[in-house]
Design a protein around this motif. Sequence first.
Motif, PDB file in Angstrom:
ATOM      1  N   GLU A   1      -6.066  75.317 -84.941  1.00 15.34           N
ATOM      2  CA  GLU A   1      -6.373  75.433 -86.154  1.00 15.34           C
ATOM      3  C   GLU A   1      -7.383  74.490 -86.525  1.00 15.34           C
ATOM      4  OE1 GLU A   1      -6.166  77.591 -89.652  1.00 15.34           O
ATOM      5  OE2 GLU A   1      -5.039  78.019 -87.935  1.00 15.34           O
ATOM      6  N   SER A   2      -8.554  74.926 -87.241  1.00 14.87           N
ATOM      7  CA  SER A   2      -9.463  73.911 -87.998  1.00 14.87           C
ATOM      8  C   SER A   2      -8.595  73.187 -89.293  1.00 14.87           C
ATOM      9  CB  SER A   2     -10.674  74.609 -88.547  1.00 14.87           C
ATOM     10  OG  SER A   2     -11.298  75.421 -87.619  1.00 14.87           O
ATOM     11  N   ILE A   3      -8.974  71.820 -89.068  1.00  7.29           N
ATOM     12  CA  ILE A   3      -8.445  71.028 -90.017  1.00  7.29           C
ATOM     13  C   ILE A   3      -9.716  69.991 -90.652  1.00  7.29           C
ATOM     14  CG2 ILE A   3      -7.096  68.581 -90.186  1.00  7.29           C
ATOM     15  CD1 ILE A   3      -5.729  71.260 -89.086  1.00  7.29           C
ATOM     16  N   PRO A   4      -9.551  70.073 -92.236  1.00 10.93           N
ATOM     17  CA  PRO A   4     -10.457  69.337 -92.732  1.00 10.93           C
ATOM     18  C   PRO A   4     -10.792  67.938 -92.298  1.00 10.93           C
ATOM     19  CG  PRO A   4      -9.000  70.352 -94.327  1.00 10.93           C
ATOM     20  CD  PRO A   4      -8.423  70.292 -93.024  1.00 10.93           C
ATOM     21  N   TYR A   5     -12.018  67.563 -92.114  1.00 18.09           N
ATOM     22  CA  TYR A   5     -12.378  65.887 -91.612  1.00 18.09           C
ATOM     23  C   TYR A   5     -13.352  65.379 -92.816  1.00 18.09           C
ATOM     24  CZ  TYR A   5     -16.493  68.591 -90.295  1.00 18.09           C
ATOM     25  OH  TYR A   5     -17.860  69.211 -90.464  1.00 18.09           O
ATOM     26  N   PHE A   6     -13.475  64.136 -92.812  1.00 15.21           N
ATOM     27  CA  PHE A   6     -14.203  63.484 -93.695  1.00 15.21           C
ATOM     28  C   PHE A   6     -15.617  63.322 -93.217  1.00 15.21           C
ATOM     29  CE2 PHE A   6      -9.587  62.003 -93.752  1.00 15.21           C
ATOM     30  CZ  PHE A   6      -9.495  62.035 -95.064  1.00 15.21           C
ATOM     31  N   GLU A   7     -16.479  63.851 -94.005  1.00 12.78           N
ATOM     32  CA  GLU A   7     -17.765  64.155 -93.622  1.00 12.78           C
ATOM     33  C   GLU A   7     -18.573  62.881 -93.605  1.00 12.78           C
ATOM     34  OE1 GLU A   7     -19.756  67.547 -95.478  1.00 12.78           O
ATOM     35  OE2 GLU A   7     -17.953  68.702 -95.153  1.00 12.78           O
ATOM     36  N   ASN A   8     -17.982  61.923 -94.436  1.00 13.22           N
ATOM     37  CA  ASN A   8     -18.742  60.531 -94.424  1.00 13.22           C
ATOM     38  C   ASN A   8     -18.385  59.624 -93.449  1.00 13.22           C
ATOM     39  OD1 ASN A   8     -15.902  60.223 -95.611  1.00 13.22           O
ATOM     40  ND2 ASN A   8     -16.571  58.408 -96.478  1.00 13.22           N
ATOM     41  N   TRP A   9     -17.463  59.967 -92.380  1.00 16.32           N
ATOM     42  CA  TRP A   9     -17.191  58.790 -91.453  1.00 16.32           C
ATOM     43  C   TRP A   9     -18.126  58.948 -90.206  1.00 16.32           C
ATOM     44  CZ3 TRP A   9     -11.152  59.367 -90.163  1.00 16.32           C
ATOM     45  CH2 TRP A   9     -10.242  59.036 -91.263  1.00 16.32           C
ATOM     46  N   TYR A  10     -18.564  57.857 -89.826  1.00 15.20           N
ATOM     47  CA  TYR A  10     -19.380  57.711 -88.752  1.00 15.20           C
ATOM     48  C   TYR A  10     -18.496  57.273 -87.520  1.00 15.20           C
ATOM     49  CZ  TYR A  10     -23.289  57.378 -92.159  1.00 15.20           C
ATOM     50  OH  TYR A  10     -24.245  58.069 -93.021  1.00 15.20           O
TER      51      TYR A  10
ATOM     52  N   VAL B   1       8.671  57.799 -80.951  1.00 14.81           N
ATOM     53  CA  VAL B   1       8.499  59.462 -81.089  1.00 14.81           C
ATOM     54  C   VAL B   1       8.584  59.817 -82.807  1.00 14.81           C
ATOM     55  CG1 VAL B   1       9.597  61.834 -80.549  1.00 14.81           C
ATOM     56  CG2 VAL B   1       9.782  60.186 -78.668  1.00 14.81           C
ATOM     57  N   ILE B   2       9.635  59.007 -83.138  1.00 15.26           N
ATOM     58  CA  ILE B   2       9.504  59.490 -84.620  1.00 15.26           C
ATOM     59  C   ILE B   2       8.210  58.778 -85.333  1.00 15.26           C
ATOM     60  CG2 ILE B   2      10.812  58.788 -86.824  1.00 15.26           C
ATOM     61  CD1 ILE B   2      13.485  58.417 -85.306  1.00 15.26           C
ATOM     62  N   THR B   3       7.652  57.667 -84.703  1.00 14.95           N
ATOM     63  CA  THR B   3       6.470  57.168 -85.552  1.00 14.95           C
ATOM     64  C   THR B   3       5.534  57.912 -85.155  1.00 14.95           C
ATOM     65  OG1 THR B   3       7.363  54.601 -85.307  1.00 14.95           O
ATOM     66  CG2 THR B   3       5.135  55.096 -85.372  1.00 14.95           C
ATOM     67  N   TYR B   4       5.405  58.513 -83.827  1.00 15.18           N
ATOM     68  CA  TYR B   4       4.301  59.598 -83.396  1.00 15.18           C
ATOM     69  C   TYR B   4       4.229  60.744 -84.711  1.00 15.18           C
ATOM     70  CZ  TYR B   4       1.565  62.882 -81.044  1.00 15.18           C
ATOM     71  OH  TYR B   4       0.640  63.847 -80.690  1.00 15.18           O
ATOM     72  N   GLY B   5       5.459  61.245 -84.640  1.00 20.67           N
ATOM     73  CA  GLY B   5       5.467  62.403 -85.603  1.00 20.67           C
ATOM     74  C   GLY B   5       5.277  62.114 -87.034  1.00 20.67           C
ATOM     75  N   ARG B   6       5.701  60.983 -87.364  1.00 22.25           N
ATOM     76  CA  ARG B   6       5.540  60.385 -88.854  1.00 22.25           C
ATOM     77  C   ARG B   6       3.879  60.290 -89.182  1.00 22.25           C
ATOM     78  NH1 ARG B   6       4.612  55.577 -90.680  1.00 22.25           N
ATOM     79  NH2 ARG B   6       5.763  54.649 -88.762  1.00 22.25           N
ATOM     80  N   ARG B   7       3.478  59.735 -88.171  1.00 21.88           N
ATOM     81  CA  ARG B   7       1.782  59.496 -88.261  1.00 21.88           C
ATOM     82  C   ARG B   7       0.959  60.639 -88.205  1.00 21.88           C
ATOM     83  NH1 ARG B   7       1.887  53.710 -85.165  1.00 21.88           N
ATOM     84  NH2 ARG B   7       2.032  52.377 -86.908  1.00 21.88           N
ATOM     85  N   ILE B   8       1.179  61.416 -87.419  1.00 25.49           N
ATOM     86  CA  ILE B   8       0.553  62.648 -87.283  1.00 25.49           C
ATOM     87  C   ILE B   8       0.563  63.681 -88.473  1.00 25.49           C
ATOM     88  CG2 ILE B   8       1.912  64.100 -85.735  1.00 25.49           C
ATOM     89  CD1 ILE B   8      -0.655  65.102 -84.304  1.00 25.49           C
ATOM     90  N   GLY B   9       1.898  63.594 -88.898  1.00 27.05           N
ATOM     91  CA  GLY B   9       2.129  64.428 -90.195  1.00 27.05           C
ATOM     92  C   GLY B   9       1.581  63.831 -91.443  1.00 27.05           C
ATOM     93  N   ALA B  10       1.554  62.588 -91.581  1.00 23.86           N
ATOM     94  CA  ALA B  10       0.892  61.853 -92.524  1.00 23.86           C
ATOM     95  C   ALA B  10      -0.488  62.113 -92.465  1.00 23.86           C
ATOM     96  CB  ALA B  10       1.309  60.410 -92.422  1.00 23.86           C
ATOM     97  N   PHE B  11      -1.381  62.160 -91.294  1.00 20.72           N
ATOM     98  CA  PHE B  11      -2.659  62.265 -91.130  1.00 20.72           C
ATOM     99  C   PHE B  11      -3.216  63.644 -91.329  1.00 20.72           C
ATOM    100  CE2 PHE B  11      -6.455  63.478 -88.574  1.00 20.72           C
ATOM    101  CZ  PHE B  11      -7.301  62.431 -88.912  1.00 20.72           C
ATOM    102  N   MET B  12      -2.380  64.721 -91.092  1.00 20.45           N
ATOM    103  CA  MET B  12      -2.660  65.914 -91.248  1.00 20.45           C
ATOM    104  C   MET B  12      -2.819  66.119 -92.919  1.00 20.45           C
ATOM    105  SD  MET B  12      -2.916  67.583 -88.544  1.00 20.45           S
ATOM    106  CE  MET B  12      -2.603  69.398 -88.889  1.00 20.45           C
ATOM    107  N   HIS B  13      -1.562  65.600 -93.626  1.00 23.12           N
ATOM    108  CA  HIS B  13      -1.522  65.706 -95.093  1.00 23.12           C
ATOM    109  C   HIS B  13      -2.791  65.230 -95.608  1.00 23.12           C
ATOM    110  CE1 HIS B  13      -0.059  65.219 -99.161  1.00 23.12           C
ATOM    111  NE2 HIS B  13      -0.177  63.957 -99.171  1.00 23.12           N
TER     112      HIS B  13
ATOM    113  N   SER C   1      -5.680  64.416 -94.588  1.00 29.73           N
ATOM    114  CA  SER C   1      -7.033  65.281 -94.261  1.00 29.73           C
ATOM    115  C   SER C   1      -7.086  66.375 -94.998  1.00 29.73           C
ATOM    116  CB  SER C   1      -7.108  65.862 -92.576  1.00 29.73           C
ATOM    117  OG  SER C   1      -6.862  64.585 -91.767  1.00 29.73           O
ATOM    118  N   HIS C   2      -6.089  66.971 -95.557  1.00 23.82           N
ATOM    119  CA  HIS C   2      -6.069  67.963 -96.519  1.00 23.82           C
ATOM    120  C   HIS C   2      -6.133  67.711 -97.952  1.00 23.82           C
ATOM    121  CE1 HIS C   2      -4.616  70.557 -92.973  1.00 23.82           C
ATOM    122  NE2 HIS C   2      -5.113  71.446 -93.772  1.00 23.82           N
ATOM    123  N   VAL C   3      -5.691  66.515 -98.258  1.00 17.30           N
ATOM    124  CA  VAL C   3      -5.816  66.196 -99.571  1.00 17.30           C
ATOM    125  C   VAL C   3      -6.987  65.188 -99.954  1.00 17.30           C
ATOM    126  CG1 VAL C   3      -3.499  66.530-100.263  1.00 17.30           C
ATOM    127  CG2 VAL C   3      -3.988  64.321 -99.354  1.00 17.30           C
ATOM    128  N   LYS C   4      -7.478  64.847 -99.054  1.00 11.17           N
ATOM    129  CA  LYS C   4      -8.926  64.010 -98.731  1.00 11.17           C
ATOM    130  C   LYS C   4      -8.518  62.397 -99.229  1.00 11.17           C
ATOM    131  CE  LYS C   4     -11.812  66.836 -97.365  1.00 11.17           C
ATOM    132  NZ  LYS C   4     -12.441  66.833 -96.279  1.00 11.17           N
TER     133      LYS C   4
END
Length: 330
Positions: free
Chosen positions: A180-189, A217-229, A231-234
Amino acid sequence: MSTIAYRAYAPASSANLSVGFDLLGIAVRPIDGSPLGDFVTARELVDGEQGNVEPNLSVAVKGHFAHKLSSDPKRNIIYDAYKLYEQYLSKKGLQPKRLELVLDKGLPVGSGLGSSASSVVAAVEAINAAHDNFFATDVCMEMMGKLEGKISGAIHYDNVAPCYLGGMQFIINENGRISESIPYFENWYWVLCFPGIKVSTAEARSILPAQYLRQDVITYGRRIGAFMHASHVKDEALASACLVDVIAEPYRETLIPGLKEARAFGKALSAMATGISGSGSTIFSVFTDVDAAQKMKEYLERSFIANEDGFCRICKVDPHGATVERIELP
C-alpha cells in the motif's frame, strides 16, 4: 531500417528505513536528475537472427557494474525473468516472443540500494512491454517477488514494491494485497552513500538474533504504528523521532565501518535520522535543509567511501517508480 524496442528503467530503493524492518521501502531519485538504477532493453529478434542463450533468447549485460555479475547469461536474473514470463504465458496457452534482452547495470551488487530488485523490475517491465503489457500490475508484481526471492532466498517486497510502484510502500501481504502506498514527506532530502564494500543479504540476516526480547518487539510495533500515523497526518517531528531501529541496526553496525561516526556527524548537522539502507552497506541520512544535506554528502565522500566503487547522492523520494519508453534502434 529501424527496430522498435522497449527500454525499462527501475530506480534504486531504500528498504527498512530503520523503523520498518522488511515492511517499508522508498524509491529514490537524485536531485541532480541523474539516473540511479538499472535499465533493461527488450528487442524482438528478427527472422533468421538467433539468440546467444537459446534460439529464442539473447542476453547481454553492460554498464558500470556489469563486471560484478556472472559472465554466464543463464546465471543472470534477466534470463530467469524471461523464463518465468514464459511459464506464465504457457499457462494461458501462449508462447513468448523471441527477444534480445540487454541489462545496463547501474547499481552495485550487495549495496543496500535494491540492486537485484531494480534488475528484476526492469526486466519484467521490458518483457511485458514487448508483449503489449499482456499481464496486469498485480501479476507482474507476483513475478517480481518470485525472482527477488530466488536471489535473496526469500520473497521480500520492501525493495520490489517501491521500485516498481514508486513512492513509499508498506508491505501488507494480506488478503491478496501485497503493498500500500504511504504518504511521504516531499521536503525530506535523503543522503545515500555506498562506501564501495559489499554486504550480502544472507550475511546481514545471519547476524540477527533468532529471538527478540518482548520489549523490543513492542517498541518495534509502537514505532512503526506511530510512523504510519505521523506520515498520514503530516507530523514531521513524530515521524522523524520514530526512525530508530531495534531489530537490525544494533547488530549490523559491525558490518559497516564508519557508521557510528557518520551518525554522529549527521546529528551535529541536525539530521532527522541516520541509518542503514536495507541490509547495507549503503547508509542514509535525512535532512530538511539541502545545505546540510550537501555538507553530509561531502563528509561521507571524504570519510566513509572506501574505494572507487563508492558514491554518494542526495535524493528525494521517486514518486513514479519504474518507467518504460518505446525507442527505435538503428
